[in-house]
Design a protein around this motif. Structure first.
Motif, PDB file in Angstrom:
ATOM      1  N   ASP A 254       0.826  -1.212   0.000  1.00 48.46           N
ATOM      2  CA  ASP A 254       0.000   0.000   0.000  1.00 48.46           C
ATOM      3  C   ASP A 254       0.861   1.264   0.000  1.00 48.46           C
ATOM      4  O   ASP A 254       0.627   2.214   0.754  1.00 48.46           O
ATOM      5  CB  ASP A 254      -0.942  -0.010   1.211  1.00 48.46           C
ATOM      6  N   SER A 255       1.870   1.274  -0.882  1.00 50.19           N
ATOM      7  CA  SER A 255       2.858   2.364  -0.925  1.00 50.19           C
ATOM      8  C   SER A 255       2.926   2.992  -2.305  1.00 50.19           C
ATOM      9  O   SER A 255       2.463   2.427  -3.301  1.00 50.19           O
ATOM     10  CB  SER A 255       4.246   1.813  -0.558  1.00 50.19           C
ATOM     11  N   ASN A 256       3.526   4.163  -2.361  1.00 49.14           N
ATOM     12  CA  ASN A 256       3.925   4.765  -3.628  1.00 49.14           C
ATOM     13  C   ASN A 256       5.360   4.319  -3.915  1.00 49.14           C
ATOM     14  O   ASN A 256       6.271   4.599  -3.127  1.00 49.14           O
ATOM     15  CB  ASN A 256       3.855   6.291  -3.552  1.00 49.14           C
ATOM     16  N   VAL A 257       5.534   3.619  -5.026  1.00 52.63           N
ATOM     17  CA  VAL A 257       6.807   2.965  -5.329  1.00 52.63           C
ATOM     18  C   VAL A 257       7.465   3.635  -6.526  1.00 52.63           C
ATOM     19  O   VAL A 257       6.813   3.892  -7.549  1.00 52.63           O
ATOM     20  CB  VAL A 257       6.583   1.465  -5.630  1.00 52.63           C
ATOM     21  N   LEU A 258       8.764   3.907  -6.404  1.00 51.81           N
ATOM     22  CA  LEU A 258       9.557   4.428  -7.512  1.00 51.81           C
ATOM     23  C   LEU A 258      10.494   3.324  -7.992  1.00 51.81           C
ATOM     24  O   LEU A 258      11.299   2.796  -7.225  1.00 51.81           O
ATOM     25  CB  LEU A 258      10.373   5.641  -7.069  1.00 51.81           C
ATOM     26  N   ASP A 259      10.366   2.965  -9.277  1.00 56.44           N
ATOM     27  CA  ASP A 259      11.182   1.913  -9.889  1.00 56.44           C
ATOM     28  C   ASP A 259      12.242   2.576 -10.768  1.00 56.44           C
ATOM     29  O   ASP A 259      11.957   2.999 -11.897  1.00 56.44           O
ATOM     30  CB  ASP A 259      10.266   0.994 -10.711  1.00 56.44           C
ATOM     31  N   LEU A 260      13.460   2.684 -10.220  1.00 61.24           N
ATOM     32  CA  LEU A 260      14.558   3.315 -10.957  1.00 61.24           C
ATOM     33  C   LEU A 260      15.233   2.296 -11.872  1.00 61.24           C
ATOM     34  O   LEU A 260      15.380   1.130 -11.510  1.00 61.24           O
ATOM     35  CB  LEU A 260      15.586   3.880  -9.982  1.00 61.24           C
ATOM     36  N   TYR A 261      15.693   2.751 -13.042  1.00 61.28           N
ATOM     37  CA  TYR A 261      16.240   1.851 -14.056  1.00 61.28           C
ATOM     38  C   TYR A 261      15.198   0.768 -14.344  1.00 61.28           C
ATOM     39  O   TYR A 261      15.486  -0.422 -14.347  1.00 61.28           O
ATOM     40  CB  TYR A 261      17.551   1.206 -13.586  1.00 61.28           C
ATOM     41  N   CYS A 262      13.962   1.207 -14.599  1.00 59.10           N
ATOM     42  CA  CYS A 262      12.833   0.274 -14.626  1.00 59.10           C
ATOM     43  C   CYS A 262      12.816  -0.633 -15.838  1.00 59.10           C
ATOM     44  O   CYS A 262      12.084  -1.628 -15.853  1.00 59.10           O
ATOM     45  CB  CYS A 262      11.518   1.035 -14.523  1.00 59.10           C
ATOM     46  N   GLY A 263      13.600  -0.310 -16.880  1.00 55.05           N
ATOM     47  CA  GLY A 263      13.601  -1.169 -18.063  1.00 55.05           C
ATOM     48  C   GLY A 263      12.209  -1.275 -18.656  1.00 55.05           C
ATOM     49  O   GLY A 263      11.516  -0.270 -18.850  1.00 55.05           O
ATOM     50  N   VAL A 264      11.761  -2.514 -18.900  1.00 49.15           N
ATOM     51  CA  VAL A 264      10.446  -2.733 -19.514  1.00 49.15           C
ATOM     52  C   VAL A 264       9.343  -2.828 -18.462  1.00 49.15           C
ATOM     53  O   VAL A 264       8.234  -3.265 -18.749  1.00 49.15           O
ATOM     54  CB  VAL A 264      10.462  -3.994 -20.405  1.00 49.15           C
ATOM     55  N   GLY A 265       9.659  -2.406 -17.226  1.00 50.36           N
ATOM     56  CA  GLY A 265       8.673  -2.374 -16.162  1.00 50.36           C
ATOM     57  C   GLY A 265       8.596  -3.627 -15.323  1.00 50.36           C
ATOM     58  O   GLY A 265       7.702  -3.771 -14.478  1.00 50.36           O
TER      59      GLY A 265
END
Length: 399
Positions: A254-265
């Motif tokens: 239940d968080s706001n998530v930041l995906d760095l270097y996310c590539g294709v997700g």
């Protein structure tokens, strides 16, 4: 001149380590317990590099290599060890590096899966119609007809690669679990596309589509991912699936998530179902296009993606970030990215690393966080490389 050397251990690059007149000597293709005659091929102040001329005694740790090219191509350096010995080596390597460079005294487990026929992508060089890998640290081609760590359909395709009539260039071959193939060719030659009795879904030449699609679809833990010819995706799906399980286990829900270097997700999409929002940042435009497509493919709507440098696009995210997932290249996190991460002050950082030395460096720089969990991943079996998942919590939140 030849010197007799007793190999005592392996270094972090999987070279055998011995001594000549109190100087350290590194010897390629040597194992602990080997006694060898070596010729010195490089010499620095207190370090020598030796080449094996002959064996006096073979180590009891040695086994018959699972690959006839292993001693020359430089890829599977540990193919002359039993697989369980390679895991022992990687565990000790990871623990040693984190203690030496990060002052962390840890007992680190290693997650494993398939150790042969696991790679869903290989990249080959072509010189004067010969196809193979470059020998380690050289441009000397080791011609091959099969790669034992590649998935079987890739080796099937290799039988037809010469029919493309490529004199000089490079070829990347990617496949998925349904034996579809995506081929990426870089060359100045006029190539021929032969008839191949395999399911080739796309052929890309010098960034232009010649046939079919520019992407292939992978499935991991029930999630579908379109992966373009020049986008990053994990090469070992068995270990990748277990990495997703770890991510799901340890990430704050239940968080706001930041995906760095996310590539294709890949990583962010795998956890999105339990999160408020997932934001992905990636500098490769094709990967961002794949990420948006992958969100639609999996009916996931609580995601947003941004193409560009993290320090320049981060201001476009308005919500407070609770969790950062980061999977940087071998060079680790750059200074600007660490500065951005520290300013965001997330409660949790999940750091996926493919280089223990840069991981140890970055854990020190993330000094507002404490390491709560770490495990190694044998993503690249029989090589000296070891992947790592680390979970960090903000110190100011600890009770």
């Amino acid at each position: 001149m030849e010197y007799e050397v007793v190999i005592e251990r392996l270094n972090d690059q999987a070279f055998g380590v011995g001594y000549i007149n109190s100087k350290v000597v590194f010897v390629e293709n040597a194992m602990p317990g080997d006694i060898v005659k070596v010729e010195i091929i490089k010499e620095r102040k207190n370090i020598l590099e030796g080449k094996i001329k002959r064996f006096i005694k073979y180590s009891s740790l040695r086994v018959d290599s699972m690959c006839k090219y292993a001693s020359r191509c430089g890829g599977c350096k540990l193919a002359i060890l039993d697989y369980l010995e390679t895991i022992k080596y990687k565990k000790e390597k990871l623990e040693h590096i984190l203690k030496k460079f990060g002052n962390l005294d840890l007992d680190i487990p290693i997650v494993t899966s398939n150790n042969i026929e696991y790679r869903n992508k290989i990249s080959l060089h072509i010189k004067d119609y010969k196809i193979g890998y470059y020998q380690a640290s050289t441009n000397e081609l080791v011609e091959i007809t099969k790669c034992n760590i590649a998935m079987p359909v890739i080796n099937e395709f290799l039988k037809y690669l010469k029919d493309f009539k490529i004199k000089d260039g490079s070829v990347s071959i990617r496949c998925n679990d349904t034996n579809e193939l995506l081929i990426y060719v870089k060359t100045k030659d006029n190539i021929v596309i032969p008839e191949i009795p395999l399911n080739v879904v796309g052929i890309v030449l010098n960034d232009k589509i010649l046939r079919g699609n520019y992407y292939i679809t992978e499935i991991v833990n029930g999630y579908k991912y379109n992966v373009s010819y020049n986008s990053f995706f994990q090469v070992n799906l068995g270990v990748c699936a277990k990495m997703f399980d770890l991510l799901d286990k340890y990430i704050l829900k239940d968080s706001n998530v930041l995906d760095l270097y996310c590539g294709v997700g890949t990583l962010g999409l795998s956890v999105a179902k339990n999160e408020k929002m997932v934001y992905g940042i990636e500098i490769v435009s094709n990967a961002i296009k794949n990420a948006w497509d992958n969100a639609k493919l999996n009916n996931i709507s609580n995601v947003k993606y941004y193409c560009g440098d993290v320090s320049k696009v981060i201001s476009r995210i308005e919500n407070k970030i609770d969790v950062i997932i980061t999977d940087p290249p071998r060079s680790g996190l750059d200074k600007k990215t660490i500065e951005v991460m520290m300013k965001l002050e997330p409660k949790e950082i999940i750091y996926i690393s493919c280089d223990p030395i840069t991981l140890a460096r970055d854990l020190k720089l993330l000094d507002g966080y404490s390491l709560k969990y770490i495990t190694g991943l044998d993503m690249f079996s029989y090589t000296n490389h070891v992947e790592c998942v680390s979970v960090l919590y903000r110190k100011s939140l600890e009770k």
